[in-house]
Design a protein around this motif. Structure first.
Motif, mmCIF file in Angstrom:
data_model
loop_
_atom_site.group_PDB
_atom_site.id
_atom_site.type_symbol
_atom_site.label_atom_id
_atom_site.label_comp_id
_atom_site.label_asym_id
_atom_site.label_seq_id
_atom_site.Cartn_x
_atom_site.Cartn_y
_atom_site.Cartn_z
ATOM 1 N N PHE A 290 2.118 2.547 -3.276
ATOM 2 C CA PHE A 290 1.200 3.133 -4.253
ATOM 3 C C PHE A 290 0.303 4.239 -3.691
ATOM 4 O O PHE A 290 -0.158 5.099 -4.446
ATOM 5 N N GLN B 181 -5.181 -0.287 -5.840
ATOM 6 C CA GLN B 181 -4.146 -0.359 -4.801
ATOM 7 C C GLN B 181 -4.581 0.297 -3.495
ATOM 8 O O GLN B 181 -4.009 0.041 -2.439
ATOM 9 N N GLY C 23 0.810 -1.210 0.000
ATOM 10 C CA GLY C 23 0.000 0.000 0.000
ATOM 11 C C GLY C 23 0.843 1.259 0.000
ATOM 12 O O GLY C 23 0.569 2.208 -0.736
ATOM 13 N N PHE D 206 -5.169 -1.975 -0.531
ATOM 14 C CA PHE D 206 -4.095 -2.664 0.177
ATOM 15 C C PHE D 206 -4.064 -2.333 1.679
ATOM 16 O O PHE D 206 -3.946 -3.249 2.505
#
Length: 323
Positions: free
Chosen positions: A110, A168, A107, A171
């Motif tokens: 991104f 993303q 995580g 995440f």
């Protein structure tokens, strides 16, 4: 005033000073833990998002350095901490924790730090749901309302309707789910295992499990910058864990909760200073809903525990009187 009254007043004052000193120290350790975690997060985000290092490699070596730093403690306590009745439960608990670490580092590779840390605060809400599903705990109407508030805040921060939304962004949420699952396993382990044993197996197993993720992802050569960042992240994470444990040993969780919420502004501030990440106004709205929800759930749990202790004490008193 009698001599007894003077002694009583002095004793009361001493207890008050001791309690005040203990809670002040606990608050200071909690704030120190938040600062250390924030620095570790910034280092990990710099390594993955800016320097382009593999998230699996960063996660592995971050916790490998923590394992190395824990060796003296393991040697000193080696005669007692390894004894366990539930080795399989330890493996499952650490597997969820390690998977959470992997999603968290992914995580940070991104997602801006302000969004990641705000979404990670959903973990206590997932614990309540997990306790209902796996442990059969009763979840009343008020708790369901608190969960609704918290997850509404999470949706505001995720903003799946926004043009800037990416997959993303989930995440950190998946990391929160994994860490909540790990917490539920810890809750079951505490019935038979001591905190030192749980910590020992956590430290021992995190590195090899993270190593499996690293092998599956593959790795490349590491530069001096990589080693500096990984070691730094490991050092600050280890200190944060120590400070966190010390804080909870000196004060009640309900007292420490507001200080724990300081992790949000600390991470936001460092993200702004280092990366220039400026969170939108929706982040503050969503985070406020999550914080209110988590504080309410903690207070409800604290009240429930006090009620159970009162009933137990009353029952013991009745038994003593009748005997």
């Amino acid at each position: 005033m009698s001599d007894y009254s003077h002694r009583s007043n002095r004793a009361t004052s001493s207890v008050f000073v001791l309690m005040t000193s203990s809670t002040t120290q606990a608050a200071a350790f909690m704030i120190a833990a938040g600062c250390a975690f924030a620095i570790a997060n910034i280092l990990v985000q710099y390594a993955t998002m800016r320097a382009g290092f593999s998230p699996s490699a960063v996660a592995f070596w971050q916790y490998a350095f923590i394992l190395l730093m824990a060796v003296p403690w393991v040697v000193v306590n080696r005669k007692t901490i390894w004894v366990t009745r539930r080795p399989i439960l330890h493996i499952f608990q650490v597997a969820f924790a390690a998977t959470g670490v992997q999603f968290w580092v992914l995580g940070l590779a991104f997602v801006p730090i302000w969004q990641a840390i705000a979404l990670s605060m959903l973990a206590p809400l997932f614990v309540v749901i997990g306790a209902k599903v796996s442990l059969g705990e009763l979840v009343g109407t008020h708790r369901w309302v608190a969960l609704l508030f918290g997850f509404s805040g999470g949706m505001i921060i995720l903003a799946p309707w926004s043009e800037t939304f990416s997959i993303q962004s989930f995440f950190p949420v998946l990391a929160a789910v994994c860490w909540a699952s790990s917490s539920l396993f810890i809750k079951r382990l505490t019935r038979t295992e001591g905190p030192d044993t749980i910590t020992f197996y956590m430290v021992l197993l995190l590195t090899p499990i993270n190593g499996l993720f690293l092998l599956s992802a593959g790795s490349t050569g590491y530069s001096a910058l990589f080693w500096f960042v990984a070691a730094g992240a490991g050092l600050f994470t280890a200190f944060a864990q120590y400070a966190l444990a010390t804080a909870y040993a000196r004060a009640d969780a309900s007292f420490l909760q507001p200080f724990d919420q300081l992790k949000l502004p600390l991470n936001v501030l460092l993200g702004l200073l280092v990366f220039g990440f400026m969170p939108p106004g929706s982040m503050f709205v969503g985070s406020t809903l999550i914080i209110i929800s988590s504080i309410y759930l903690l207070k409800a749990e604290h009240t429930k525990m006090n009620t159970q202790m009162s009933l137990l004490t009353e029952s013991n008193n009745k038994n003593t009187t009748n005997s």
